[in-house]
Design a protein around this motif. Structure first.
Motif, PDB file in Angstrom:
ATOM      1  N   ARG A 167       1.503  -1.646   0.212  1.00 22.23           N
ATOM      2  CA  ARG A 167       0.319   0.020  -0.088  1.00 22.23           C
ATOM      3  C   ARG A 167       0.871   1.220   0.237  1.00 22.23           C
ATOM      4  NH1 ARG A 167      -2.914  -3.067  -1.577  1.00 22.23           N
ATOM      5  NH2 ARG A 167      -4.464  -3.620  -0.774  1.00 22.23           N
ATOM      6  N   VAL A 169       0.728   5.600  -0.187  1.00 23.07           N
ATOM      7  CA  VAL A 169       0.368   6.330  -0.069  1.00 23.07           C
ATOM      8  C   VAL A 169       0.573   8.098  -0.262  1.00 23.07           C
ATOM      9  CG1 VAL A 169      -1.027   7.905   2.222  1.00 23.07           C
ATOM     10  CG2 VAL A 169      -0.692   5.698   1.897  1.00 23.07           C
ATOM     11  N   LYS A 196      -1.301  -1.360  -4.415  1.00 24.51           N
ATOM     12  CA  LYS A 196      -2.526   0.287  -4.248  1.00 24.51           C
ATOM     13  C   LYS A 196      -1.763   1.330  -4.195  1.00 24.51           C
ATOM     14  CE  LYS A 196      -7.136  -2.164  -5.262  1.00 24.51           C
ATOM     15  NZ  LYS A 196      -6.685  -3.748  -4.979  1.00 24.51           N
ATOM     16  N   GLU A 206      -3.250   4.579  -2.455  1.00 22.92           N
ATOM     17  CA  GLU A 206      -3.824   5.798  -1.670  1.00 22.92           C
ATOM     18  C   GLU A 206      -3.612   7.242  -1.948  1.00 22.92           C
ATOM     19  OE1 GLU A 206      -6.870   4.546  -0.226  1.00 22.92           O
ATOM     20  OE2 GLU A 206      -6.380   1.966   0.230  1.00 22.92           O
TER      21      GLU A 206
END
Ligand code: ZN
Length: 233
Positions: free
Chosen positions: A123, A125, A160, A162
């Motif tokens: 993940r 960000v 992913k 964010e």
């Protein structure tokens, strides 16, 4: 464990993204890129910004992992932009500001994912934002979604990104910071984050430090004024 890697440049946006990640994940590492920025101030302020956030919020410090600095000097060497050269900030032939470093976000994402692969973090960000005045094409959600698809295929994993600020304006970003860490966080971001394209930190305005006149300072000043008006109204 729920882990994230924050693209942390030391600007207002990363000052909000790091607390956001620390509120949503169990373990949070940060990554910064040294790419021959015209002003070293970004690299020193990002360290202070991170340090103060972790010092004032022990609950977040407990979740913070290492900060990684990646040397991407080659990016600065090959790009002739106002961020990496002594060049006036204007619009180029394509209508983009000369502060646009071609491919920067795409390169950053690939390096962040490669580090994440090694650290067991899928993940990412980032503070990319469509409402950004500059309309950088590599900040668009469509670009970033496509990049993450290619990264997931290339690393054979479910990567992913964010982007908590994607559809917020600068006043909205301040409001989110307040929601996450109240006045204490607002004060840290005002004091330690850096936005000015010219690397100037001599004067402290109500919205933070800067030259007061470059596009980044103008955006920050207007965003703060907007937030302050909404807060008092
Ligand atoms: Zn400025």
């Amino acid at each position: 464990m729920n882990k994230a890697l924050v693209l942390f440049s030391g600007g207002q946006d990363s000052g909000t993204c790091l607390p956001w990640a620390l509120s949503h994940f169990d373990h949070v590492e940060t990554i910064g890129f040294h790419y021959g920025q015209r002003h070293d101030v970004e690299m020193t302020t990002r360290e202070r910004l991170r340090r103060d956030i972790l010092k004032v919020f022990p609950k977040w410090a407990a979740k913070a992992g290492p900060d990684h600095i990646i040397n991407l000097q080659a990016l600065g060497e090959m790009s002739e932009t106002s961020l990496t050269r002594e060049r006036e900030i204007t619009l180029n032939e394509e209508g983009l500001p000369t502060t646009f470093v071609p491919g920067r976000n795409l390169i950053f994402l690939n390096f962040a994912a490669a580090l994440g692969y090694r650290r067991g973090i899928t993940r990412l960000v980032g503070g990319m934002c469509e409402a950004d005045f500059s309309g950088y094409p590599d900040c668009r959600k469509e670009t970033l979604d496509a990049a993450m698809t290619s990264i997931s295929l290339g690393l054979d994993g479910d990567y992913k990104l964010e982007t908590p600020l994607m559809f917020l304006d600068k006043a909205g970003a301040w409001a989110l910071a307040h929601e996450l860490g109240g006045e204490a966080l607002i004060e840290i971001i005002l004091e330690q984050s850096h936005s000015c394209y010219l690397g100037v930190r001599e004067t402290r305005y109500d919205w933070g430090y800067g030259c007061g006149s470059c596009p980044a300072c103008a955006l920050r000043r207007e965003g703060w004024a907007d937030y302050a008006a909404k807060r008092s109204g």
